[in-house]
Design a protein around this motif. Sequence first.
Motif, PDB file in Angstrom:
ATOM      1  N   VAL A 202       0.839  -1.206   0.000  1.00 28.34           N
ATOM      2  CA  VAL A 202       0.000   0.000   0.000  1.00 28.34           C
ATOM      3  C   VAL A 202       0.868   1.249   0.000  1.00 28.34           C
ATOM      4  N   LEU A 203       1.915   1.232   0.849  1.00 33.10           N
ATOM      5  CA  LEU A 203       2.791   2.405   0.909  1.00 33.10           C
ATOM      6  C   LEU A 203       3.471   2.659  -0.438  1.00 33.10           C
ATOM      7  N   LEU A 204       3.858   1.565  -1.099  1.00 35.59           N
ATOM      8  CA  LEU A 204       4.530   1.715  -2.396  1.00 35.59           C
ATOM      9  C   LEU A 204       3.592   2.363  -3.414  1.00 35.59           C
ATOM     10  N   ALA A 205       2.312   1.937  -3.386  1.00 34.04           N
ATOM     11  CA  ALA A 205       1.350   2.532  -4.321  1.00 34.04           C
ATOM     12  C   ALA A 205       1.181   4.025  -4.021  1.00 34.04           C
ATOM     13  N   LEU A 206       1.091   4.356  -2.712  1.00 29.04           N
ATOM     14  CA  LEU A 206       0.944   5.771  -2.352  1.00 29.04           C
ATOM     15  C   LEU A 206       2.194   6.547  -2.764  1.00 29.04           C
ATOM     16  N   ALA A 207       3.365   5.923  -2.566  1.00 25.01           N
ATOM     17  CA  ALA A 207       4.610   6.611  -2.901  1.00 25.01           C
ATOM     18  C   ALA A 207       4.688   6.876  -4.400  1.00 25.01           C
ATOM     19  N   MET A 208       4.287   5.892  -5.205  1.00 19.99           N
ATOM     20  CA  MET A 208       4.329   6.109  -6.659  1.00 19.99           C
ATOM     21  C   MET A 208       3.361   7.215  -7.057  1.00 19.99           C
ATOM     22  N   ALA A 209       2.164   7.204  -6.443  1.00 17.89           N
ATOM     23  CA  ALA A 209       1.198   8.260  -6.760  1.00 17.89           C
ATOM     24  C   ALA A 209       1.800   9.616  -6.434  1.00 17.89           C
ATOM     25  N   GLY A 210       2.478   9.702  -5.275  1.00 20.69           N
ATOM     26  CA  GLY A 210       3.091  10.962  -4.871  1.00 20.69           C
ATOM     27  C   GLY A 210       4.198  11.382  -5.821  1.00 20.69           C
ATOM     28  N   LEU A 211       5.042  10.421  -6.180  1.00 16.29           N
ATOM     29  CA  LEU A 211       6.151  10.723  -7.092  1.00 16.29           C
ATOM     30  C   LEU A 211       5.640  11.290  -8.408  1.00 16.29           C
ATOM     31  N   LEU A 212       4.561  10.664  -8.924  1.00 13.07           N
ATOM     32  CA  LEU A 212       4.058  11.087 -10.234  1.00 13.07           C
ATOM     33  C   LEU A 212       3.373  12.449 -10.161  1.00 13.07           C
ATOM     34  N   ALA A 213       2.686  12.700  -9.050  1.00 12.56           N
ATOM     35  CA  ALA A 213       1.905  13.942  -8.984  1.00 12.56           C
ATOM     36  C   ALA A 213       2.706  15.108  -8.433  1.00 12.56           C
ATOM     37  N   PHE A 214       3.685  14.825  -7.593  1.00 10.65           N
ATOM     38  CA  PHE A 214       4.313  15.931  -6.863  1.00 10.65           C
ATOM     39  C   PHE A 214       5.815  16.056  -7.085  1.00 10.65           C
ATOM     40  N   THR A 215       6.334  15.468  -8.147  1.00  6.90           N
ATOM     41  CA  THR A 215       7.745  15.741  -8.434  1.00  6.90           C
ATOM     42  C   THR A 215       7.882  16.207  -9.873  1.00  6.90           C
ATOM     43  N   ARG A 216       8.974  16.885 -10.093  1.00  6.11           N
ATOM     44  CA  ARG A 216       9.292  17.361 -11.425  1.00  6.11           C
ATOM     45  C   ARG A 216       9.452  16.170 -12.362  1.00  6.11           C
ATOM     46  N   TRP A 217      10.091  15.120 -11.844  1.00 10.79           N
ATOM     47  CA  TRP A 217      10.279  13.901 -12.625  1.00 10.79           C
ATOM     48  C   TRP A 217       8.940  13.320 -13.065  1.00 10.79           C
ATOM     49  N   GLY A 218       7.989  13.282 -12.110  1.00 12.98           N
ATOM     50  CA  GLY A 218       6.672  12.723 -12.424  1.00 12.98           C
ATOM     51  C   GLY A 218       5.965  13.517 -13.506  1.00 12.98           C
ATOM     52  N   TYR A 219       6.095  14.836 -13.435  1.00 10.16           N
ATOM     53  CA  TYR A 219       5.487  15.683 -14.463  1.00 10.16           C
ATOM     54  C   TYR A 219       6.069  15.352 -15.829  1.00 10.16           C
ATOM     55  N   GLU A 220       7.398  15.209 -15.863  1.00  9.25           N
ATOM     56  CA  GLU A 220       8.037  14.919 -17.152  1.00  9.25           C
ATOM     57  C   GLU A 220       7.588  13.557 -17.682  1.00  9.25           C
ATOM     58  N   VAL A 221       7.475  12.584 -16.790  1.00  7.92           N
ATOM     59  CA  VAL A 221       7.035  11.251 -17.207  1.00  7.92           C
ATOM     60  C   VAL A 221       5.628  11.314 -17.792  1.00  7.92           C
ATOM     61  N   ARG A 222       4.729  12.014 -17.115  1.00  9.48           N
ATOM     62  CA  ARG A 222       3.354  12.104 -17.620  1.00  9.48           C
ATOM     63  C   ARG A 222       3.310  12.801 -18.972  1.00  9.48           C
TER      64      ARG A 222
END
Lengths: 348, 527
Positions: A202-222
């Motif tokens: 569960v924590l890993l899923a939350l962490a991935m969601a956070g990474l994608l939504a709240f990091t510069r890296w996540g923005y670039e990936v999307r």
Amino acid sequence: MADFRLQRLPSTTPAAALGARILAIALALVIAGVILAFVGKNPLALGLQVVTSSLGSSFGLEDLGLLVIPLILTGLSVTVAQQIGAWNIGAEGQFYAGAFAASAVGLFAPLSGGWSLVGMGVAGAFGGLVWILIPALARAYANVNELITTLLLNFVAILLVYYVSTDAWRERGGVANSATPRIKAEIPEFWGLVHWGLPIAVLLALAMAGLLAFTRWGYEVRLIGSNPAAGKYLGIAARRHLITVMLISGAIAGLAGMLEIAGTVHRLQGGISNNYGYLGIMVAVLARGSSIGVIFAAALMAFILNSGIILQTQGLTTSTVLAITGLILFLTAIGDELSHYRVVRDKS
Amino acid sequence: MTEPSHRYVVPTGAAPLVQLKGIAKYFPGVIANQDVDLEVMPGEIHALLGENGAGKSTLMNILTGIYQPDAGEIIIDGYACQFASPVQAIAAGIGMVHQHFKLVNAFTVAENIHLGWSETPRRASAPALEERTAALAQKFNLQVKPSARITELSTGEQQRVEILRVLARKARVLILDEPTAVLTPAEARELFKALRDFVSTGNAVIFISHKLDEVLEISDRITILRGGRKAGTELAADCTPAKLARLMVGRDIVLADMRARPPGAAAVSSSPVLRLRDVSVLNDNGHTALHGISLDVRAGEILGIAGVAGNGQRELSQVLTGTRPAATGVIEIDGHAIAHANAADFVRRGIGHIPEDRLHSGLAPGLSITANAVMREYAKPPVTIAGIFRPRAAKALARQIASVADVAIPDFAMPIRNLSGGNQQRLVARREMRIASKILVAAYPSRGLDVGAINTMLRYIVDLRNAGAGIVLISEELEELLNLSDRIAVLYEGRIMGVLDNDRVDIDEIGLMMGGRLRGEKGAAHG
Ligand SMILES: Nc1ncnc2c1ncn2[C@@H]1O[C@H](COP(=O)(O)OP(=O)(O)OP(=O)(O)O)[C@@H](O)[C@H]1O
Ligand SMILES: [Mg+2]
């Protein structure tokens, strides 16, 4: 006279989507009930049986808890790859590779207790990562479609695990001759049979969601996932992002294999994945690209699978159970689509 | 300019081919259409005009079954119809060519024509399909190469394939959404001729465009939409560009003369800020698109690039902004040669880029308006601080860009593809101008914009120059170039034919250079 028509909207509200799903599941259950009644079973009694034994007892809930762990992780693996526009059909193979690598460490590394678990975890993630490495590089550098490469590697991993568990690493003098000896390091349980793998998943899923939504890296990936040409326009290192994301995807599936070994099964054997890799694709489809949605989709999937197992103990054949499972998934998908529609009334 | 081959007279007693009555279409927070009536007679070319976001594309999407109206009636040949999909619309004889073509690039022309068509023979060899295509091309007088792949075709040729695809399915009403935005003047003339032939047999055309001259030239009647409602239908013969502009915006549009430099404007720098020296560039197919080009861009000037589209403009804008590497030659920024061109690096140095294909290269159509608006500034504060992306700050920035761009947005989380074509362009342009402190490379910035918005856009470009940025303005509109540029370079087949100072420009000379003659060269055109 008023005239009613259907109209498709470009987007849907969360409430409509949820409502459509609940409706779809209910409808599937009604249809299943009718069929069961036809073959002479009492659908209400069976339904009650399913609900009481899976949700009504701590036994049932613990089973669900165990099922949901690998489903969250393989679903997350597929979802993460989707973010950058890649279809990881190989979570199954990466699961086996992770289980294999973790077992190797568990069986042969001179580590004790907690350290052994840490070693297994690292090895499991690394095994999954290695298993997706070639598809990732082939896609990044030669534009080879990852659908095929990841799928093909599944069979290699499955055969590899069959081989070691029935031959090289087989437990000599064991009962079935088709599994390795028991691996000593075990993930501790925190509630009945359910081990700490659940909060980790569960924590890993939350962490991935956070990474994608709240990091510069996540923005670039999307961004690259949505339009690769825009990545070029912005000068984003698209290739590096693609490889990183695919490797993370593989590592997550590999970790699922490790948790299954160290938390639930405790020995490596053929068929250890129970198709969790393929089921992960369905979880990802239900989650519609949301890492947090994966948690709920996995829970739903676990409940469906668990109900299937219970129904089988009640004398239903495997194919009936599969058909009901398929019906629920099918209607859910239709419900998702229909939630885009609304009924409008012409006044004439 | 050719005279229209026919003059429109409303035939007495004839039923309209298409009649829309009281059409309404609502999107969350937007009234795209409301109470719209439209009547198209046989033999008529009917233009649809309106500001960006006025609801033109939406109305046509309703007529072709892509959207369902929330109210109103569609009447074809006097019978009420409902189209649940474009397939049903084309079966009733209504076909549309969209602004963004829907061809399959890897297929041949013949395959694209026959794709998803009930009359396609069940077992058809490639030569058989090509023969059928050639016959169709002959019949409708639209020249296409049946065996060519779509990727090998120019934009004008692709459009002809799209039109043939629609006509082959026996369309009687052909709808064209901003068809000339991507055509060269010669291609546009050819298109107009084909349209006149088409309507001469009692068919009809509905034509969306922002180019008023062209609308007056080609159409018989003009319907104007304003804010989703109909502002009137006029005979083209009774209209002038000024009158149309007034009907579209509801007030007079004063076209400003932009050439005057206000006092206090930055002077043109003596040394170039961006410089190409003998730069050659390959296109996507590996062919040389630019042959040893040398070009200087100074701070505080507008350098116009004239030329017929497809002569290397795309590659020029890309090499100037680091999105395409130079095969040979040197690119210098502020006198320093750039070793490895990288778009992000160019952006950091203050070089903005309005790309010609904004939807496919300048935007991520499926992502939110916010995500698209912050594309240039997402990596720095306030949007990203210490690697943390802040959605709230991103939305604030998006709101700011949208308000300066004068685009009303009901929901910033909505995918940007839901915005009207012109509003997407406005957002991209503002986004790029914000970061273009040194250079702005603007490829066809006014494409797809309504008259008022073009005026505003050009004003902003001039303001940017006055503030000291160097501008590269790539355009096909000679008038626009002459009105804005300090110098004009002419591009022909990947070569610069010459650079002219705007105060000593001879329009005829530019015309000849666009056809391939070198500057100052006398005699026959250069081959
Ligand atoms: N799918 C959609 N979802 C939400 N809003 C939409 C959608 N499609 C169009 N709109 C909105 O409807 C309005 C009309 O859009 P439309 O595309 O019809 O304008 P247009 O007249 O074609 O403008 P342009 O000249 O810029 O192409 C705009 O405000 C647009 O944002
Ligand atoms: Mg439009």
